[in-house]
Design a protein around this motif. Structure first.
Motif, PDB file in Angstrom:
ATOM      1  N   MET A   1       0.811  -1.210   0.000  1.00 25.89           N
ATOM      2  CA  MET A   1       0.000   0.000   0.000  1.00 25.89           C
ATOM      3  C   MET A   1       0.848   1.264   0.000  1.00 25.89           C
ATOM      4  O   MET A   1       0.547   2.233  -0.708  1.00 25.89           O
ATOM      5  N   SER A   2       1.909   1.314   0.820  1.00 22.86           N
ATOM      6  CA  SER A   2       2.728   2.531   0.880  1.00 22.86           C
ATOM      7  C   SER A   2       3.419   2.792  -0.455  1.00 22.86           C
ATOM      8  O   SER A   2       3.478   3.936  -0.924  1.00 22.86           O
ATOM      9  N   SER A   3       3.922   1.734  -1.097  1.00 20.83           N
ATOM     10  CA  SER A   3       4.550   1.898  -2.413  1.00 20.83           C
ATOM     11  C   SER A   3       3.537   2.359  -3.449  1.00 20.83           C
ATOM     12  O   SER A   3       3.821   3.231  -4.274  1.00 20.83           O
ATOM     13  N   ALA A   4       2.327   1.777  -3.393  1.00 22.75           N
ATOM     14  CA  ALA A   4       1.293   2.145  -4.361  1.00 22.75           C
ATOM     15  C   ALA A   4       0.844   3.590  -4.159  1.00 22.75           C
ATOM     16  O   ALA A   4       0.640   4.329  -5.127  1.00 22.75           O
ATOM     17  N   ALA A   5       0.697   4.007  -2.888  1.00 21.20           N
ATOM     18  CA  ALA A   5       0.248   5.374  -2.615  1.00 21.20           C
ATOM     19  C   ALA A   5       1.266   6.398  -3.096  1.00 21.20           C
ATOM     20  O   ALA A   5       0.905   7.425  -3.689  1.00 21.20           O
ATOM     21  N   SER A   6       2.562   6.137  -2.861  1.00 16.47           N
ATOM     22  CA  SER A   6       3.587   7.088  -3.293  1.00 16.47           C
ATOM     23  C   SER A   6       3.719   7.104  -4.817  1.00 16.47           C
ATOM     24  O   SER A   6       3.870   8.167  -5.429  1.00 16.47           O
ATOM     25  N   PHE A   7       3.636   5.927  -5.452  1.00 15.05           N
ATOM     26  CA  PHE A   7       3.739   5.851  -6.908  1.00 15.05           C
ATOM     27  C   PHE A   7       2.554   6.559  -7.561  1.00 15.05           C
ATOM     28  O   PHE A   7       2.722   7.376  -8.485  1.00 15.05           O
ATOM     29  N   TYR A   8       1.350   6.287  -7.068  1.00 12.86           N
ATOM     30  CA  TYR A   8       0.150   6.898  -7.646  1.00 12.86           C
ATOM     31  C   TYR A   8       0.179   8.413  -7.474  1.00 12.86           C
ATOM     32  O   TYR A   8      -0.154   9.161  -8.397  1.00 12.86           O
ATOM     33  N   SER A   9       0.576   8.868  -6.302  1.00  8.85           N
ATOM     34  CA  SER A   9       0.618  10.310  -6.052  1.00  8.85           C
ATOM     35  C   SER A   9       1.684  10.990  -6.895  1.00  8.85           C
ATOM     36  O   SER A   9       1.506  12.136  -7.335  1.00  8.85           O
ATOM     37  N   THR A  10       2.813  10.310  -7.130  1.00  7.73           N
ATOM     38  CA  THR A  10       3.855  10.863  -7.997  1.00  7.73           C
ATOM     39  C   THR A  10       3.315  11.124  -9.394  1.00  7.73           C
ATOM     40  O   THR A  10       3.477  12.213  -9.964  1.00  7.73           O
ATOM     41  N   LEU A  11       2.651  10.116  -9.964  1.00  6.58           N
ATOM     42  CA  LEU A  11       2.111  10.274 -11.310  1.00  6.58           C
ATOM     43  C   LEU A  11       0.972  11.292 -11.332  1.00  6.58           C
ATOM     44  O   LEU A  11       0.803  12.030 -12.310  1.00  6.58           O
ATOM     45  N   GLN A  12       0.205  11.347 -10.253  1.00  4.74           N
ATOM     46  CA  GLN A  12      -0.887  12.311 -10.178  1.00  4.74           C
ATOM     47  C   GLN A  12      -0.358  13.737 -10.253  1.00  4.74           C
ATOM     48  O   GLN A  12      -0.860  14.562 -11.029  1.00  4.74           O
ATOM     49  N   GLN A  13       0.663  14.041  -9.475  1.00  2.00           N
ATOM     50  CA  GLN A  13       1.206  15.394  -9.478  1.00  2.00           C
ATOM     51  C   GLN A  13       1.977  15.689 -10.760  1.00  2.00           C
ATOM     52  O   GLN A  13       1.974  16.822 -11.244  1.00  2.00           O
ATOM     53  N   LEU A  14       2.628  14.660 -11.313  1.00  3.85           N
ATOM     54  CA  LEU A  14       3.345  14.851 -12.571  1.00  3.85           C
ATOM     55  C   LEU A  14       2.384  15.275 -13.676  1.00  3.85           C
ATOM     56  O   LEU A  14       2.663  16.200 -14.448  1.00  3.85           O
ATOM     57  N   THR A  15       1.227  14.613 -13.753  1.00  6.75           N
ATOM     58  CA  THR A  15       0.290  14.925 -14.826  1.00  6.75           C
ATOM     59  C   THR A  15      -0.385  16.280 -14.610  1.00  6.75           C
ATOM     60  O   THR A  15      -0.700  16.977 -15.578  1.00  6.75           O
ATOM     61  N   LEU A  16      -0.624  16.668 -13.354  1.00  2.00           N
ATOM     62  CA  LEU A  16      -1.146  18.015 -13.111  1.00  2.00           C
ATOM     63  C   LEU A  16      -0.156  19.067 -13.607  1.00  2.00           C
ATOM     64  O   LEU A  16      -0.539  20.072 -14.211  1.00  2.00           O
ATOM     65  N   SER A  17       1.135  18.831 -13.347  1.00  2.00           N
ATOM     66  CA  SER A  17       2.158  19.759 -13.813  1.00  2.00           C
ATOM     67  C   SER A  17       2.249  19.748 -15.337  1.00  2.00           C
ATOM     68  O   SER A  17       2.404  20.795 -15.972  1.00  2.00           O
ATOM     69  N   LEU A  18       2.117  18.560 -15.923  1.00  2.95           N
ATOM     70  CA  LEU A  18       2.131  18.473 -17.383  1.00  2.95           C
ATOM     71  C   LEU A  18       0.956  19.230 -17.988  1.00  2.95           C
ATOM     72  O   LEU A  18       1.066  19.791 -19.083  1.00  2.95           O
ATOM     73  N   GLY A  19      -0.170  19.258 -17.258  1.00  3.91           N
ATOM     74  CA  GLY A  19      -1.308  20.024 -17.741  1.00  3.91           C
ATOM     75  C   GLY A  19      -0.987  21.499 -17.849  1.00  3.91           C
ATOM     76  O   GLY A  19      -1.308  22.152 -18.849  1.00  3.91           O
ATOM     77  N   VAL A  20      -0.336  22.047 -16.810  1.00  2.68           N
ATOM     78  CA  VAL A  20       0.051  23.459 -16.834  1.00  2.68           C
ATOM     79  C   VAL A  20       1.070  23.705 -17.948  1.00  2.68           C
ATOM     80  O   VAL A  20       0.970  24.685 -18.703  1.00  2.68           O
ATOM     81  N   CYS A  21       2.064  22.808 -18.053  1.00  2.16           N
ATOM     82  CA  CYS A  21       3.080  22.963 -19.100  1.00  2.16           C
ATOM     83  C   CYS A  21       2.458  22.879 -20.495  1.00  2.16           C
ATOM     84  O   CYS A  21       2.817  23.648 -21.393  1.00  2.16           O
ATOM     85  N   THR A  22       1.528  21.935 -20.677  1.00  4.99           N
ATOM     86  CA  THR A  22       0.870  21.788 -21.972  1.00  4.99           C
ATOM     87  C   THR A  22       0.079  23.039 -22.325  1.00  4.99           C
ATOM     88  O   THR A  22       0.126  23.539 -23.455  1.00  4.99           O
ATOM     89  N   ALA A  23      -0.659  23.565 -21.334  1.00  2.90           N
ATOM     90  CA  ALA A  23      -1.441  24.779 -21.575  1.00  2.90           C
ATOM     91  C   ALA A  23      -0.540  25.948 -21.950  1.00  2.90           C
ATOM     92  O   ALA A  23      -0.828  26.701 -22.897  1.00  2.90           O
ATOM     93  N   ALA A  24       0.566  26.122 -21.209  1.00  2.00           N
ATOM     94  CA  ALA A  24       1.487  27.221 -21.499  1.00  2.00           C
ATOM     95  C   ALA A  24       2.141  27.038 -22.869  1.00  2.00           C
ATOM     96  O   ALA A  24       2.306  28.003 -23.631  1.00  2.00           O
ATOM     97  N   THR A  25       2.494  25.781 -23.218  1.00  2.00           N
ATOM     98  CA  THR A  25       3.145  25.502 -24.493  1.00  2.00           C
ATOM     99  C   THR A  25       2.216  25.804 -25.665  1.00  2.00           C
ATOM    100  O   THR A  25       2.595  26.485 -26.632  1.00  2.00           O
ATOM    101  N   VAL A  26       0.986  25.284 -25.593  1.00  3.86           N
ATOM    102  CA  VAL A  26       0.042  25.492 -26.696  1.00  3.86           C
ATOM    103  C   VAL A  26      -0.290  26.976 -26.840  1.00  3.86           C
ATOM    104  O   VAL A  26      -0.375  27.502 -27.961  1.00  3.86           O
ATOM    105  N   THR A  27      -0.477  27.667 -25.711  1.00  2.78           N
ATOM    106  CA  THR A  27      -0.764  29.106 -25.773  1.00  2.78           C
ATOM    107  C   THR A  27       0.376  29.856 -26.442  1.00  2.78           C
ATOM    108  O   THR A  27       0.165  30.725 -27.305  1.00  2.78           O
ATOM    109  N   HIS A  28       1.624  29.518 -26.056  1.00  2.00           N
ATOM    110  CA  HIS A  28       2.789  30.194 -26.652  1.00  2.00           C
ATOM    111  C   HIS A  28       2.909  29.886 -28.139  1.00  2.00           C
ATOM    112  O   HIS A  28       3.181  30.795 -28.949  1.00  2.00           O
ATOM    113  N   LEU A  29       2.694  28.632 -28.542  1.00  2.00           N
ATOM    114  CA  LEU A  29       2.787  28.268 -29.952  1.00  2.00           C
ATOM    115  C   LEU A  29       1.714  28.976 -30.771  1.00  2.00           C
ATOM    116  O   LEU A  29       1.975  29.438 -31.893  1.00  2.00           O
ATOM    117  N   SER A  30       0.512  29.088 -30.209  1.00  2.00           N
ATOM    118  CA  SER A  30      -0.557  29.797 -30.912  1.00  2.00           C
ATOM    119  C   SER A  30      -0.228  31.277 -31.047  1.00  2.00           C
ATOM    120  O   SER A  30      -0.485  31.888 -32.101  1.00  2.00           O
TER     121      SER A  30
END
Length: 466
Positions: A386-415
């Motif tokens: 459980m502890s390994s799963a919770a840390s792994f899942y949370s890592t990917l969760q925060q990574l994708t939230l950050s990727l969302g911000v990066c993706t939004a900033a990237t697409v806005t800049h390219l446009s």
């Protein structure tokens, strides 16, 4: 099993930390244009204030599982809240964007422990048949922080100074520490394996290089360095995979992806979170820069997804009993994605209540998915992992939230670059909205692969639910 028999009390206390994190994130998003003027930078460059925090989460979350097993959930959770408060004070005193980003990294180290450790406390202290309602209770105070954040942020930057948005965390954090020390059980999973320092360094370098590389490419401030960091991040990620194959207990347990419900929850939830991470960033900028709204007026509209999420929490258990996880993921995922795509059509002529209603609907539908994904991910995970799963899942969760911000900033800049504009226009925001919602649409393919009976014990769904 549980040291605290009342799952509502346990979830409410853990949610104090989520409340603090969510109000901090939403207040900051509303204040970004004002902070950009004070720091003398372009508004899209302020995304570093968001991604530096999310980056810190992604880098340090993998260590949370080991720290809990070694020191116990109560001690680690209390220390995490204290560190988050200290980082908040540093943010309030920051004189520039650079120092603010550094303070957000410190804040993120505390947040990196709060999210997965709080989830682990729920998983280890709540009976299996109470897990779905416990997850719903856990998210209600967190959503309250999301609701209060935009109007509070708008009020602060309109009538006070933006520095005050970080001082809010101090009293909340101190109250949270007292409650944790008094009521939360101390859970740990004894283990004789040492800390995977090499894996921690490799995973941290990979995540850090990738996220900052995308940040530099997205804002256009240094594309050459950005792509170099992306390439370095890929090499470090490959190095971690090689390291994982040689080490018995690596810091991120990639074998968890062989568990069907965990793997599909990671894939589907990650695609949805990219849209969620981008939406609040884009909406605040579009309303203030594209529509000319004040920070206060913008905050009143951007709280709509959280308002829409609130009633969903009491409806999650009966919906899952009626539909089952698979069918509900498909229906609610498609509906939420379509409503977020409508945001790309927002224009100054739209009535504010109409925009509020669309965002409420999107929040209502996507809120269900976050609760359900966070629950079914652990359906087939044994207690020892459980502890390994919770840390792994949370890592990917925060990574994708950050990727969302990066993706939004990237697409806005390219446009902006394609249109030869130095300042983002409404068309640039629309393009970014549609790009990130197209990504969340891909979650349909993961949702279709869930077994029709997946999570039936957790939801109490009828055997015939498809």
């Amino acid at each position: 099993m549980a040291q605290t028999s009342n799952y509502r009390l346990t979830a409410a206390i853990v949610a104090c930390a989520l409340f603090m994190e969510n109000i901090d994130a939403t207040v900051l998003t509303t204040a970004l244009p004002t902070m950009a003027r004070d720091f003398g930078v372009r508004a899209p460059e302020m995304s570093v204030a968001v991604t530096s925090y999310l980056l810190s989460l992604a880098v340090f979350i993998p260590a949370s599982g080991y720290l809990c097993d070694r020191h116990g959930t109560r001690r680690v959770f209390s220390a995490a809240i204290l560190l988050f408060v200290a980082g908040s004070v540093a943010c309030a005193l920051s004189p520039s964007l650079l120092t603010l980003a550094a303070a957000r990294v410190l804040q993120g180290i505390g947040g990196a422990m709060m999210v997965p450790v709080g989830r682990l406390i729920i998983l280890r202290s709540v009976e299996r048949h109470e897990l779905v309602p416990a997850q719903s209770w856990l998210l209600v105070p967190g959503l309250l922080g999301t609701i209060l954040g935009p109007p509070v942020g708008g009020f602060v930057v309109t009538y006070l100074k933006w520095h005050w948005i970080f001082w809010i965390n101090v009293p909340i954090g101190l109250v949270g520490i007292v409650l944790v020390r008094r009521f939360i059980g101390d859970f740990r999973e004894p283990s004789d394996h040492g800390f995977d320092f090499a894996g921690f360094v490799l995973s941290g370098l990979a995540l850090g290089a990738l996220l900052f590389g995308f940040e530099l490419v997205g804002t256009g401030s240094n594309p050459r360095l950005g792509w170099g960091l992306v390439g370095g991040g890929v090499l470090c990620a490959l190095g971690y995979v090689a390291h994982y194959r040689r080490r018995e207990r690596a810091i991120l347990d990639l074998s968890l992806l062989r568990v069907p419900t965990f793997r599909l929850s990671v894939i589907g939830g990650s695609l949805i979170r990219i849209t969620h991470g981008a939406q609040s960033f884009l909406m605040a900028l579009m309303l203030q820069i594209g529509f000319g709204y004040s920070a206060a007026a913008s905050g009143l509209i951007t709280l709509a997804p959280a308002v829409g999420s609130m009633p969903m929490k009491s409806l999650v258990p009966p919906i899952l009993r009626r539909l089952g996880f698979r069918r509900a993921f498909i229906l609610f995922g498609m509906g939420g994605t379509i409503l977020y795509a409508v945001c790309g059509f927002f224009r100054p002529g739209w009535p504010a209540p109409a925009m509020f209603a669309v965002l409420c609907g999107a929040g209502f539908l996507l809120s269900f998915q976050f609760t359900a994904y966070n629950t079914i991910a652990y359906d087939e995970i044994p207690p020892a992992r459980m502890s390994s799963a919770a840390s792994f899942y949370s890592t990917l969760q925060q990574l994708t939230l950050s990727l969302g911000v990066c993706t939004a900033a990237t697409v806005t800049h390219l446009s902006m670059s394609a249109g030869g504009r130095a300042r983002p226009a409404l068309a640039d925001f629309s393009t970014a909205f549609w790009a990130v919602t197209a990504i969340s649409f891909l979650s349909l393919f993961a949702n279709l692969r869930f077994d029709p009976q997946a999570g039936s014990e957790l939801s109490g769904a009828k055997t015939g639910a498809a």
